[in-house]
Design an enzyme around this catalytic site. Sequence first.
Site, PDB file in Angstrom:
ATOM      1  N   ASN A   9       0.870  -1.176   0.000  1.00 53.80           N
ATOM      2  CA  ASN A   9       0.000   0.000   0.000  1.00 53.80           C
ATOM      3  C   ASN A   9       0.906   1.224   0.000  1.00 53.80           C
ATOM      4  O   ASN A   9       1.492   1.553   1.021  1.00 53.80           O
ATOM      5  CB  ASN A   9      -0.902  -0.030   1.248  1.00 53.80           C
ATOM      6  CG  ASN A   9      -1.713   1.244   1.383  1.00 53.80           C
ATOM      7  OD1 ASN A   9      -1.872   2.005   0.440  1.00 53.80           O
ATOM      8  ND2 ASN A   9      -2.245   1.475   2.588  1.00 53.80           N
ATOM      9  N   TRP A  10       1.008   1.849  -1.164  1.00 53.47           N
ATOM     10  CA  TRP A  10       1.937   2.969  -1.290  1.00 53.47           C
ATOM     11  C   TRP A  10       1.431   4.251  -0.651  1.00 53.47           C
ATOM     12  O   TRP A  10       2.166   5.224  -0.529  1.00 53.47           O
ATOM     13  CB  TRP A  10       2.241   3.230  -2.770  1.00 53.47           C
ATOM     14  CG  TRP A  10       3.196   2.255  -3.385  1.00 53.47           C
ATOM     15  CD1 TRP A  10       3.959   1.327  -2.737  1.00 53.47           C
ATOM     16  CD2 TRP A  10       3.507   2.125  -4.777  1.00 53.47           C
ATOM     17  NE1 TRP A  10       4.721   0.631  -3.634  1.00 53.47           N
ATOM     18  CE2 TRP A  10       4.475   1.106  -4.895  1.00 53.47           C
ATOM     19  CE3 TRP A  10       3.059   2.779  -5.937  1.00 53.47           C
ATOM     20  CZ2 TRP A  10       4.999   0.716  -6.130  1.00 53.47           C
ATOM     21  CZ3 TRP A  10       3.579   2.399  -7.160  1.00 53.47           C
ATOM     22  CH2 TRP A  10       4.536   1.375  -7.253  1.00 53.47           C
ATOM     23  N   LYS A  11       0.128   4.288  -0.339  1.00 52.56           N
ATOM     24  CA  LYS A  11      -0.457   5.511   0.236  1.00 52.56           C
ATOM     25  C   LYS A  11      -0.179   6.690  -0.702  1.00 52.56           C
ATOM     26  O   LYS A  11      -0.179   6.498  -1.921  1.00 52.56           O
ATOM     27  CB  LYS A  11       0.073   5.735   1.654  1.00 52.56           C
ATOM     28  CG  LYS A  11      -0.033   4.461   2.497  1.00 52.56           C
ATOM     29  CD  LYS A  11       0.232   4.646   3.950  1.00 52.56           C
ATOM     30  CE  LYS A  11       0.065   3.308   4.649  1.00 52.56           C
ATOM     31  NZ  LYS A  11       0.185   3.398   6.101  1.00 52.56           N
ATOM     32  N   HIS A  91      -9.279   1.773   4.648  1.00 52.17           N
ATOM     33  CA  HIS A  91      -8.012   1.835   5.391  1.00 52.17           C
ATOM     34  C   HIS A  91      -8.186   2.770   6.585  1.00 52.17           C
ATOM     35  O   HIS A  91      -8.933   3.753   6.508  1.00 52.17           O
ATOM     36  CB  HIS A  91      -6.895   2.329   4.464  1.00 52.17           C
ATOM     37  CG  HIS A  91      -5.547   2.224   5.089  1.00 52.17           C
ATOM     38  ND1 HIS A  91      -5.075   3.168   5.976  1.00 52.17           N
ATOM     39  CD2 HIS A  91      -4.598   1.268   5.004  1.00 52.17           C
ATOM     40  CE1 HIS A  91      -3.867   2.784   6.397  1.00 52.17           C
ATOM     41  NE2 HIS A  91      -3.565   1.632   5.823  1.00 52.17           N
ATOM     42  N   GLU A  93      -6.490   5.063   7.687  1.00 50.78           N
ATOM     43  CA  GLU A  93      -6.228   6.483   7.401  1.00 50.78           C
ATOM     44  C   GLU A  93      -7.434   7.124   6.723  1.00 50.78           C
ATOM     45  O   GLU A  93      -7.705   8.311   6.915  1.00 50.78           O
ATOM     46  CB  GLU A  93      -4.956   6.614   6.541  1.00 50.78           C
ATOM     47  CG  GLU A  93      -3.707   6.327   7.375  1.00 50.78           C
ATOM     48  CD  GLU A  93      -2.566   5.680   6.614  1.00 50.78           C
ATOM     49  OE1 GLU A  93      -2.558   5.717   5.376  1.00 50.78           O
ATOM     50  OE2 GLU A  93      -1.665   5.124   7.280  1.00 50.78           O
ATOM     51  N   GLU A 163      -5.633  -4.588  10.497  1.00 50.45           N
ATOM     52  CA  GLU A 163      -4.514  -3.683  10.755  1.00 50.45           C
ATOM     53  C   GLU A 163      -4.772  -2.903  12.045  1.00 50.45           C
ATOM     54  O   GLU A 163      -5.573  -1.955  12.043  1.00 50.45           O
ATOM     55  CB  GLU A 163      -4.366  -2.686   9.601  1.00 50.45           C
ATOM     56  CG  GLU A 163      -4.094  -3.333   8.270  1.00 50.45           C
ATOM     57  CD  GLU A 163      -3.452  -2.348   7.300  1.00 50.45           C
ATOM     58  OE1 GLU A 163      -2.344  -2.640   6.843  1.00 50.45           O
ATOM     59  OE2 GLU A 163      -4.040  -1.295   7.037  1.00 50.45           O
ATOM     60  N   GLY A 169       2.685   2.117  10.510  1.00 49.58           N
ATOM     61  CA  GLY A 169       3.683   3.167  10.313  1.00 49.58           C
ATOM     62  C   GLY A 169       4.426   3.552  11.581  1.00 49.58           C
ATOM     63  O   GLY A 169       5.157   4.528  11.620  1.00 49.58           O
ATOM     64  N   SER A 209       3.425  -2.407  10.152  1.00 49.10           N
ATOM     65  CA  SER A 209       4.871  -2.575  10.323  1.00 49.10           C
ATOM     66  C   SER A 209       5.379  -3.962   9.932  1.00 49.10           C
ATOM     67  O   SER A 209       6.266  -4.518  10.582  1.00 49.10           O
ATOM     68  CB  SER A 209       5.288  -2.212  11.753  1.00 49.10           C
ATOM     69  OG  SER A 209       4.942  -0.859  12.037  1.00 49.10           O
ATOM     70  N   GLY A 230       2.793  -1.235   4.133  1.00 53.12           N
ATOM     71  CA  GLY A 230       2.979   0.165   3.773  1.00 53.12           C
ATOM     72  C   GLY A 230       4.439   0.458   3.468  1.00 53.12           C
ATOM     73  O   GLY A 230       4.943   0.201   2.372  1.00 53.12           O
ATOM     74  N   GLY A 231       5.157   0.982   4.462  1.00 52.05           N
ATOM     75  CA  GLY A 231       6.532   1.464   4.288  1.00 52.05           C
ATOM     76  C   GLY A 231       7.452   0.503   3.562  1.00 52.05           C
ATOM     77  O   GLY A 231       8.199   0.908   2.653  1.00 52.05           O
TER      78      GLY A 231
HETATM   79  P1  PGA Z   1       3.012   0.062   7.481  1.00 52.22           P
HETATM   80  O1  PGA Z   1       1.544   0.385   6.884  1.00 52.22           O
HETATM   81  O2  PGA Z   1       3.428  -1.255   6.902  1.00 52.22           O
HETATM   82  O3  PGA Z   1       3.876   1.211   7.022  1.00 52.22           O
HETATM   83  O4  PGA Z   1       2.857   0.003   8.954  1.00 52.22           O
HETATM   84  C1  PGA Z   1       0.605  -0.629   6.752  1.00 52.22           C
HETATM   85  C2  PGA Z   1      -0.663  -0.073   6.148  1.00 52.22           C
HETATM   86  O5  PGA Z   1      -1.067   1.044   6.482  1.00 52.22           O
HETATM   87  O6  PGA Z   1      -1.322  -0.762   5.332  1.00 52.22           O
END
Ligand code: PGA
Length: 248
Positions: A9-11, A91, A93, A163, A169, A209, A230-231
């Site tokens: 997930n590149w956001k 998500h 966010e 999640e 993150g 994470s 994500g990251g």
């Molecule tokens: P993260 O993000 O791996 O950077 O913690 C996960 C996500 O939001 O899907």
Amino acid sequence: MRKPIIVGNWKMNKTISEAVSFFDGIKGKLHNDADFGIGAPFLTLKDSVLTADGLFVAAQNVHFEESGAYTGEVSLPMLQEVGVSWVILGHSERRQYFNETDTDINKKAKKCLAADVTPIICVGETLTQFETNETESVVRTQVKGTLDGLSVEDVKKLVIAYEPVWAIGTGKNATKEIAQNTCAIVRDEVRVLFGEDAAEAVRIQYGGSVKPDNIAEYMAEADIDGALIGGASLKVDSFLAIVDAVKQ
Ligand code: PGA
């Protein structure tokens, strides 16, 4: 047997040229032991679909109406025209910063499934809810609300990503026991609502994470069928290290 599913997930990261260079960098380096996908920003979707080889490209959101006066939104026909058939929905966010509710996510999920677009539906508790032992009730409520009114066949096709908000993150990943325990609760809620066949078929990811050095321990858990990342999905090297770690 559920096929593992690993989705980056590149956001709000990567321009079109950065997205294309990522897909060029991973070309020929994937394998068939898992399904792989990337949730890319809207503007990069068309070029991502054209360049991605051996993995699917997902949008990170979609509106539930096909067209109309919804300034700034993107519809399913727009996504489908550029070859997108997966969407990440709800998500944390989007829930936190854009006030998305289970009802919104449910409307979107229904529209996606009717259009043959597969949703990855995100659920998960906040830090306060985790600390006050509300994880189970929060997650059950989110599963119930977001899947409301779907058919058994629809539920078998989709993906649910658990999640915990406190692990996204932050570098503070949930232990494999916590992740397994909550993914089992998610599966149990699917069982309660849609029956054994749906519960056995639905793929459940852990997210928060996830990194090359911890993915294997999550994947070894019975109710974790993949990861939403994500990251660690932003760089070719770390994405490929995850790809290698899920090779059986
Ligand atoms: P993260 O993000 O791996 O950077 O913690 C996960 C996500 O939001 O899907």
